[in-house]
Design an enzyme around this catalytic site. Structure first.
Site, short mmCIF file in Angstrom:
data_model
loop_
_atom_site.label_atom_id
_atom_site.label_comp_id
_atom_site.label_asym_id
_atom_site.label_seq_id
_atom_site.Cartn_x
_atom_site.Cartn_y
_atom_site.Cartn_z
N SER A 83 0.86 -1.19 0.00
CA SER A 83 0.00 0.00 0.00
C SER A 83 0.89 1.23 0.00
O SER A 83 2.04 1.17 0.44
CB SER A 83 -0.87 0.00 1.27
OG SER A 83 -1.50 1.25 1.44
N TYR A 98 -2.08 0.36 10.63
CA TYR A 98 -2.11 -0.08 9.23
C TYR A 98 -0.82 0.32 8.52
O TYR A 98 -0.21 -0.49 7.79
CB TYR A 98 -3.33 0.53 8.53
CG TYR A 98 -3.50 0.05 7.10
CD1 TYR A 98 -3.80 -1.28 6.82
CD2 TYR A 98 -3.37 0.94 6.03
CE1 TYR A 98 -3.96 -1.72 5.51
CE2 TYR A 98 -3.54 0.51 4.72
CZ TYR A 98 -3.83 -0.83 4.47
OH TYR A 98 -3.99 -1.26 3.17
P1 NAP Z 1 -11.75 -6.04 0.87
O1 NAP Z 1 -12.72 -5.88 -0.24
O2 NAP Z 1 -12.22 -5.81 2.27
O3 NAP Z 1 -11.09 -7.49 0.77
C1 NAP Z 1 -10.25 -8.00 1.78
C2 NAP Z 1 -10.06 -9.49 1.58
O4 NAP Z 1 -9.19 -9.99 2.60
C3 NAP Z 1 -11.37 -10.26 1.71
O5 NAP Z 1 -11.44 -11.24 0.69
C4 NAP Z 1 -11.26 -10.92 3.08
O6 NAP Z 1 -11.93 -12.17 3.08
C5 NAP Z 1 -9.77 -11.16 3.16
N1 NAP Z 1 -9.33 -11.38 4.54
C6 NAP Z 1 -9.33 -10.51 5.58
N2 NAP Z 1 -8.91 -11.12 6.70
C7 NAP Z 1 -8.63 -12.41 6.36
C8 NAP Z 1 -8.15 -13.55 7.06
N3 NAP Z 1 -7.90 -13.49 8.38
N4 NAP Z 1 -7.96 -14.70 6.40
C9 NAP Z 1 -8.22 -14.78 5.06
N5 NAP Z 1 -8.67 -13.75 4.33
C10 NAP Z 1 -8.89 -12.58 4.99
O7 NAP Z 1 -10.51 -5.05 0.68
P2 NAP Z 1 -9.43 -4.88 -0.52
O8 NAP Z 1 -9.30 -3.43 -0.75
O9 NAP Z 1 -9.73 -5.78 -1.66
O10 NAP Z 1 -8.10 -5.34 0.24
C11 NAP Z 1 -7.22 -6.32 -0.26
C12 NAP Z 1 -5.79 -5.93 0.09
O11 NAP Z 1 -5.47 -4.70 -0.54
C13 NAP Z 1 -5.50 -5.72 1.57
O12 NAP Z 1 -4.23 -6.27 1.88
C14 NAP Z 1 -5.45 -4.20 1.71
O13 NAP Z 1 -4.65 -3.79 2.78
C15 NAP Z 1 -4.83 -3.83 0.36
N6 NAP Z 1 -5.02 -2.46 -0.08
C16 NAP Z 1 -6.27 -1.91 -0.17
C17 NAP Z 1 -6.40 -0.59 -0.59
C18 NAP Z 1 -7.75 0.08 -0.68
O14 NAP Z 1 -7.81 1.32 -0.71
N7 NAP Z 1 -8.83 -0.65 -0.75
C19 NAP Z 1 -5.27 0.15 -0.92
C20 NAP Z 1 -4.01 -0.45 -0.86
C21 NAP Z 1 -3.91 -1.75 -0.42
P3 NAP Z 1 -12.87 -12.73 4.28
O15 NAP Z 1 -13.37 -11.56 5.06
O16 NAP Z 1 -13.95 -13.49 3.55
O17 NAP Z 1 -11.96 -13.63 5.06
#
Ligand code: NAP
Length: 245
Positions: A132, A145
């Site tokens: 990120s 975070y």
């Molecule tokens: P999201 O839609 O909330 O998806 C998060 C995913 O992580 C879900 O599939 C969730 O699945 C899974 N997860 C969370 N805890 C888990 C666990 N203990 N075991 C297995 N799976 C788990 O958010 P996203 O934006 O796609 O995030 C994905 C990644 O991108 C993260 O690492 C986040 O930090 C990173 N990121 C996001 C952004 C942003 O602005 N959205 C920016 C930069 C980086 P379940 O809840 O079904 O387990």
């Protein structure tokens, strides 16, 4: 120059039930990769192989990797994507439970999944970590975070050193604001607060990040893309977002 053909290869995507993980799994499958997706909400998975995974639980992670590799018949690509943020407050308001969940998922979970998958990645490997912009520059009221994503970046480069000479490429994709369920999770179900995060800015989409992952994994085999930093046009840094422009 021709790229690298990933069709017929195999991949594990953690956090494939939503957002970036789901979009990247779709893109990989569209390119002919056989994908095993893992998440706690297994009913939401749409991957070739669908298995329950809680990256914070060592037994769950071990079970998942063994079963996924068996069903895939090997492993080439690991997309370490599962992650979350909890709360948006100055650090003196932090608490043990939010810190535990964020570090256990984003750091320990990602390190654990990498360790468990590594013995199975024997040729044409690629580990892509979901970093990120928070892992490059701090922003206010996001200390836990930010710390977790700095750790992901450190781990990516440490792996690069330790795996040098192995047939495994390593990349971190450091995204800015991406509109997914991330903010709903961060604000613990408060959809109004979550919507405000994306108000007045054309945020990145999960598909934009999937494009970055796809680009990295399809470079010619001798190329290692170490990092990709990608933000919305109207976002200069983690904390600086131009709205309604
Ligand atoms: P999201 O839609 O909330 O998806 C998060 C995913 O992580 C879900 O599939 C969730 O699945 C899974 N997860 C969370 N805890 C888990 C666990 N203990 N075991 C297995 N799976 C788990 O958010 P996203 O934006 O796609 O995030 C994905 C990644 O991108 C993260 O690492 C986040 O930090 C990173 N990121 C996001 C952004 C942003 O602005 N959205 C920016 C930069 C980086 P379940 O809840 O079904 O387990």
């Amino acid at each position: 120059m021709s790229g690298f053909d990933i069709s017929g290869k195999t991949a594990i995507v953690t956090g494939a039930s939503s957002g970036i993980g789901a979009a990247t799994a779709r893109a990989l499958m569209a390119a002919g990769v056989k994908v095993a997706g893992g998440a706690r909400r297994v009913d939401r998975l749409e991957t070739d192989v669908r298995l329950e995974l809680d990256v914070t639980d060592p037994a769950s992670a071990e079970r998942f990797v063994a079963e996924a590799v068996e069903q895939l018949g090997g492993l080439n690509i690991l997309f370490n994507n599962a992650g979350l943020a909890l709360g948006r407050y100055p650090f003196d308001e932090s608490n043990e439970s939010d810190e535990d969940a964020v570090f256990n998922t984003n750091v320990n979970g990602l390190v654990r999944m990498t360790r468990l998958c590594l013995p199975h990645i024997r040729e044409y490997g690629h580990i892509v970590n979901m970093g990120s912009v928070a892992g490059r520059q701090a922003y206010e009221s996001g200390a836990t975070y930010v710390t977790s994503k700095f750790a992901v970046r450190g781990f990516t480069y440490a792996l690069r050193e330790d795996l040098l000479g192995r047939p495994i490429r390593i990349t971190t994709v450091d995204g800015g604001l991406v509109e997914t369920e991330f903010s709903i999770v961060r604000f613990k179900g408060d959809t109004e607060k979550a919507a405000a995060v994306y108000k007045g800015i054309d945020a990145l989409t999960a598909e934009d990040i999937a494009d970055c992952v796809m680009w990295a994994v399809t470079r010619p085999w001798h190329v290692n893309v170490d990092e990709i930093v990608v933000k919305a046009r109207n976002q200069a840094s983690g904390g600086r977002i131009l709205r309604d422009a």
